[in-house]
Design a protein around this motif. Sequence first.
Motif, short mmCIF file in Angstrom:
data_model
loop_
_atom_site.label_atom_id
_atom_site.label_comp_id
_atom_site.label_asym_id
_atom_site.label_seq_id
_atom_site.Cartn_x
_atom_site.Cartn_y
_atom_site.Cartn_z
N LYS A 1 0.81 -1.22 0.00
CA LYS A 1 0.00 0.00 0.00
C LYS A 1 0.85 1.27 0.00
O LYS A 1 0.36 2.34 -0.36
CB LYS A 1 -0.93 0.01 1.21
CG LYS A 1 -0.23 0.03 2.55
CD LYS A 1 -1.23 -0.03 3.69
CE LYS A 1 -0.54 -0.05 5.05
NZ LYS A 1 -1.51 -0.13 6.15
N SER B 1 -4.97 -0.19 -6.58
CA SER B 1 -5.87 -0.95 -5.72
C SER B 1 -6.27 -2.28 -6.35
O SER B 1 -6.46 -3.28 -5.65
CB SER B 1 -7.11 -0.11 -5.39
OG SER B 1 -7.79 0.25 -6.58
N ARG C 1 -3.40 -4.62 -5.72
CA ARG C 1 -3.31 -4.98 -4.30
C ARG C 1 -4.46 -5.90 -3.90
O ARG C 1 -4.27 -6.81 -3.07
CB ARG C 1 -3.30 -3.72 -3.43
CG ARG C 1 -2.06 -2.85 -3.65
CD ARG C 1 -1.85 -1.86 -2.51
NE ARG C 1 -3.02 -1.02 -2.28
CZ ARG C 1 -3.29 0.09 -2.96
NH1 ARG C 1 -2.47 0.48 -3.94
NH2 ARG C 1 -4.36 0.81 -2.70
#
Length: 321
Positions: free
Chosen positions: A5, A16, A19
Amino acid sequence: MAPLKYLEQEYPILDSNFRNFCATHGIFSEEDLLLHDLHVLVAFAEQQSTSERLKQGITQVLSIIDGQHQPWLNGMELLEDAQLNKHVLSTGCEGIDLLLQGGLRMGQLTELVGASSSGKTQVCLLATSNVAKKHMDGVVYLDTGNSFSPQRVIDFIRQNPDPAIDQAKHRILQKVMNRILCHSVFDIFTMFDVLHQLEVNLRSQMQKGDCQVRLLIVDSISSLVTPILGGGGSQGHALMTSAGFLLKKLAHEHNLVVLVTNHTVGGEGGISKPALGESWKSIPHVRLRLSHDQGSSIYNVSVLKHPSMASGKAARFTIYD
């Protein structure tokens, strides 16, 4: 190594979506990715609609990890670095400082090895008090066993008289204690998070020409690493090695003293030896063994490993209650 992050701002491809994909496979940091079978991970990525971008993200993380290895340096560069940057930092303990020809060397990782009650934490607290008192730069103390004692630090400060402290005790003590930042850290993943945030802060300070940390202590590294070494897998050893290299990287790049403690375990013939095994043995620049004469304030220190000193050299020192 960093949690994913924290990397998106510098590497937009690690967004995002990337991730979230990693999180579904239990990957939240660079270390987690290293512990996965990359061929299997890529196969999963290829099943996604954004497969090419996900594979580029995996490649980007691997590239970041590769870039964290220190570059090759020639002898002259190493000599110049030692002369310009790698000075010594007094521990506040005369016996240890004399043995080490001045104290702990900046830019290096020093390990204190010893059994319970051998003086490891006492030396850490003494070094903390000495550095915080004598330098404007601070101390970061990672406490893994609730052993950090602010009162003991104050006791050490008062044991070494200083006219300035005598004249304005309360104000000076406040300043000294404010230079010490203590984190309670009970697992290796939390330690990685704290060290990464420290690295970010140090880089920011470096850009401003202002470094505010001189000493980093992990008391103890073995209590964090030992729980992950069980079983027959290699994950624990990989995490241990990553932790060691990150600590050495912080020491070298930011000219810190890094001081860690390690307990002992039984060896051949009943002779104790440092814990964490052969994989860890090569990581510290300096290894010192501590022992305590029971029933007294006398402690012993001997050199197990040192880049410029013969093993076996020893000294005695006193720590008063």
